[in-house]
Each structure stands twice: as structure tokens, then as C-alpha cells.
Design a protein around this motif. Structure first.
Motif, short mmCIF file in Angstrom:
data_model
loop_
_atom_site.label_atom_id
_atom_site.label_comp_id
_atom_site.label_asym_id
_atom_site.label_seq_id
_atom_site.Cartn_x
_atom_site.Cartn_y
_atom_site.Cartn_z
N UNK A 1 20.45 -64.75 -28.79
CA UNK A 1 20.26 -63.49 -28.06
C UNK A 1 21.29 -62.45 -28.51
N UNK A 2 20.85 -61.21 -28.53
CA UNK A 2 21.77 -60.08 -28.78
C UNK A 2 21.09 -58.79 -28.34
N UNK B 1 22.11 -61.64 -38.28
CA UNK B 1 23.21 -61.94 -39.20
C UNK B 1 24.16 -60.74 -39.31
N UNK B 2 23.61 -59.56 -39.48
CA UNK B 2 24.46 -58.37 -39.55
C UNK B 2 25.25 -58.19 -38.25
N UNK B 3 24.62 -58.46 -37.14
CA UNK B 3 25.31 -58.35 -35.86
C UNK B 3 26.45 -59.36 -35.78
N UNK B 4 26.20 -60.59 -36.25
CA UNK B 4 27.24 -61.61 -36.26
C UNK B 4 28.43 -61.15 -37.10
N UNK C 1 43.30 -57.35 -27.38
CA UNK C 1 42.83 -58.67 -26.97
C UNK C 1 41.53 -58.64 -26.16
N UNK C 2 41.35 -57.65 -25.29
CA UNK C 2 40.13 -57.61 -24.48
C UNK C 2 38.90 -57.36 -25.34
N UNK C 3 39.05 -56.56 -26.41
CA UNK C 3 37.94 -56.33 -27.32
C UNK C 3 37.62 -57.60 -28.11
N UNK C 4 38.66 -58.33 -28.50
CA UNK C 4 38.42 -59.59 -29.21
C UNK C 4 37.71 -60.60 -28.30
N UNK C 5 38.10 -60.63 -27.03
CA UNK C 5 37.46 -61.55 -26.10
C UNK C 5 36.00 -61.17 -25.87
N UNK C 6 35.71 -59.89 -25.77
CA UNK C 6 34.32 -59.45 -25.61
C UNK C 6 33.49 -59.82 -26.83
N UNK C 7 34.09 -59.69 -28.03
CA UNK C 7 33.38 -60.10 -29.25
C UNK C 7 33.14 -61.60 -29.25
N UNK C 8 34.10 -62.37 -28.78
CA UNK C 8 33.92 -63.83 -28.67
C UNK C 8 32.70 -64.15 -27.83
N UNK D 1 26.78 -65.63 -27.48
CA UNK D 1 25.41 -65.25 -27.11
C UNK D 1 24.51 -65.22 -28.35
N UNK D 2 25.04 -64.75 -29.47
CA UNK D 2 24.27 -64.74 -30.71
C UNK D 2 23.90 -66.17 -31.13
#
Length: 333
Positions: free
Chosen positions: A325-326, A292-295, A308-315, A320-321
Motif C-alpha cells: 500500500x502507498x 519502486x520509485x516511492x520506495x 528524526x521524526x521525518x525518518x520515523x515517518x519514512x520508516x 506500508x509499502x
């Protein structure tokens, strides 16, 4: 921070440092090393450390840090005693005593396994003491309180605040081109897990524990530094940050442009910490709480990161969460 044997030191000649020392009532004697930081300029002297905010999104950071450090007075938590803080023509500044040793980030690569274990076990004892400090239930860094209230943009992406998780979903929904289906799944995922936190009692959490914010000497922690993100949250918020550091340490460099520690050298850290502070790991449904904290952290990045590339990586990490998985998958304690 640096060791006292560092040779790249000079007398105090920087006019900004001289003005700050005068404002703090400190003598401009001895040697100083100028260092960069994520949000501050830092001068490390023989006896004290002077910091100056260079990121105006965090103007109130030192005022908040002074509040937190005052909570530690008389406690068993090793920390740098505050000498003075204020706001001058060059910006907010903070002067504190210099702690013995150097950062764990600096000490770790050359340390042998017994020394590394001793440092982490010492950290466990320090964190137990920190989490026993009486704390106001509403303690939050000012920038984070303002972000949650919608008054200012999010200036950073940690630490998590459980009650703000669904708000981050709504923030992400205002993004052009957001993934509506993903966010609907995330909202349901969060709502299913909020009951896990219903009975929590907040403690004083440092909020940004990693190698650069720990001073060590002779196999023990001599102080926690940088309380600018300290807040009142469940104790396992601290564990979440530490495990995140262990799994993705390269993302925790001391300054922008450098590289954090090698994660393969930190594989035993969770087990050592568990041995020293077992109650930190005894929360029911711990792994689901940590997810949950990771989410929360990934949502903050997806909703608010300027790149934008950081937002896409977070997406992608959010997806995966949702699949279960994380970064916890490879950690053992």
C-alpha cells in the motif's frame, strides 16, 4: 512567479539584485518583486527573472539547469530562455526571460473545471515533447551524482535513480538504531523488482513537476520552470512525481512555511493526464514500478533526512509499502 498585475513591486534597489543584474548585463530598470524559495532568492521583474542560490548544497544547480535548458533550444517544450548565469560574490546566479502567466499553484484555486482540465491536457503535450528530447544517458544533477558517489551528503530526496536503490539500503544500515529486519525485507523487495527496469531507455525527465514549477496562462502551460533536478531516467519517473503531488499536494508548497494545494481538488488530474499522454501510463507493470520509485524516495528520507521524526515517518511508510500500500491506493486514472 507572479502575475503582471501584482501591485507589490518596487524599483531595483536591493544591492544584491543590482550587482547580479550588472553581472548579467541587464538594465536595472522596471519593477521587481522579491520572493523567497526553497534554495534560491528570486526577483521577478517585468521582463526577466533573476535567481540567486541561498543553499550552498546546491551551488551547481544553475550550471546544471543551463545545460538542460540548452538541450531544449529549438524544441516544442515551452521554457524560459536563459539570458545569462554565473557565480559572483553573492553566490551562483541565473537570469532568464519572464514567461507569461503565473504558476499553476496560483491559478488553480480560482480556475473552473474546464480550465483545469485544459491546463493538465496542455501539460501532457508538453511532457510528451520533453521526453522526446535527446539526452545524455548519464545526465544527473551534480549534487545527486556526488551523493550517489558518496562524495557529499544527500541534499534532497527526489528524483529516483533506479540503480542507486540498493545503495540507499546500505546507507540506512549505517544509521544508529536502524530497523535491521525491515531493511532486510526492503533489500529483498528491491532485488525482486530490478528486472522490471532492465530494458528501460532513459529520457529527459524534469524531476520536480508540481504546481509551483508550471507556468500557465489562459488554460495552457506556457513553460516548465526550474530544471535543477532534471535527469535521464525512465519517463514514468515523471509520472511518479506527478502522482505523488496529486496524492500529497499539501507537502508541495511554493516556499517553506506555506501549504500546498488541497489534494481533493486534484482527484481528476491523473485521468486528464492519461487522456492527453496515454503512453506515459502504458508501461508494463506500471503500478509496481511506481511503488519502486516511492520506495526509493522513502529510503532516501529514512537514510538521510536530518530530522528524526521525518525518518520515523519514512520508516512507517516503508513498512506500508512492503505490505502493498502507498499513496497510489486512492488515485484513479
Amino acid at each position: 512567479m507572479i502575475t503582471r498585475s501584482t501591485s507589490f513591486v518596487e524599483p531595483a534597489t536591493d544591492p544584491v539584485l543590482l550587482r547580479t543584474l550588472a553581472a548579467a548585463g541587464l538594465p536595472a530598470t522596471g519593477r521587481f518583486l522579491s520572493k523567497a524559495g526553497w534554495v534560491s532568492r528570486v526577483w521577478v521583474g517585468d521582463e526577466y527573472v533573476v535567481r540567486l542560490i541561498n543553499d550552498q548544497r546546491h551551488r551547481d544547480a544553475y550550471r546544471h539547469e543551463a545545460t538542460v535548458v540548452n538541450l531544449l533550444t529549438g524544441s516544442e517544450v515551452p521554457h524560459a530562455r536563459i539570458l545569462a548565469h554565473g557565480d559572483g560574490p553573492d553566490g551562483p546566479w541565473y537570469a532568464s526571460e519572464r514567461l507569461p502567466g503565473r504558476t499553476l499553484y496560483e491559478a488553480w484555486p480560482a480556475a473552473d473545471s474546464p480550465t483545469r482540465q485544459a491546463m493538465i491536457e496542455s501539460l501532457g503535450s508538453v511532457l510528451r515533447a520533453l521526453h522526446r528530447i535527446p539526452v545524455p544517458a548519464d545526465l544527473l544533477p551534480p549534487w545527486l551524482a556526488d551523493a550517489i558517489a558518496g562524495k557529499k551528503p544527500w541534499a534532497a530526496f527526489h528524483p529516483p535513480v533506479v540503480s542507486a536503490a540498493l545503495q540507499l539500503v546500505e546507507d540506512a544500515r549505517r544509521l544508529p538504531g536502524h530497523d535491521a529486519r525491515l531493511l532486510a525485507d526492503v533489500a529483498g523487495w528491491i532485488q525482486e523488482r530490478l528486472a522490471l527496469f532492465a530494458a528501460d531507455e532513459p529520457v529527459l525527465v524534469h524531476g520536480d513537476i508540481h504546481g509551483s514549477n508550471l507556468m500557465v496562462d489562459q488554460g495552457r502551460v506556457t513553460g516548465l520552470i526550474d530544471f535543477a533536478e532534471a535527469l535521464a531516467q525512465p519517463a514514468d519517473v515523471e509520472l511518479d512525481n506527478l502522482l505523488h503531488w496529486c496524492a500529497r499536494a499539501r507537502e508541495f508548497p511554493p516556499v517553506p512555511g506555506e501549504r500546498g494545494l488541497d489534494e481533493t481538488t486534484l482527484t481528476e488530474v491523473p485521468g486528464w493526464l492519461h487522456g492527453a499522454y496515454p503512453e506515459l501510463f502504458e508501461r508494463e507493470h506500471l503500478r509496481e514500478r511506481l511503488r519502486f520509485y516511492d520506495m526509493y524516495g522513502e529510503l532516501a528520507q529514512y537514510a538521510h533526512h536530518p530530522q528524526p521524526d521525518e525518518r520515523e515517518a519514512a520508516h512507517d511508510r516503508i513498512a506500508r509499502l512492503l505490505s502493498g500500500h502507498n499513496h497510489l491506493d486512492g488515485l484513479v486514472w
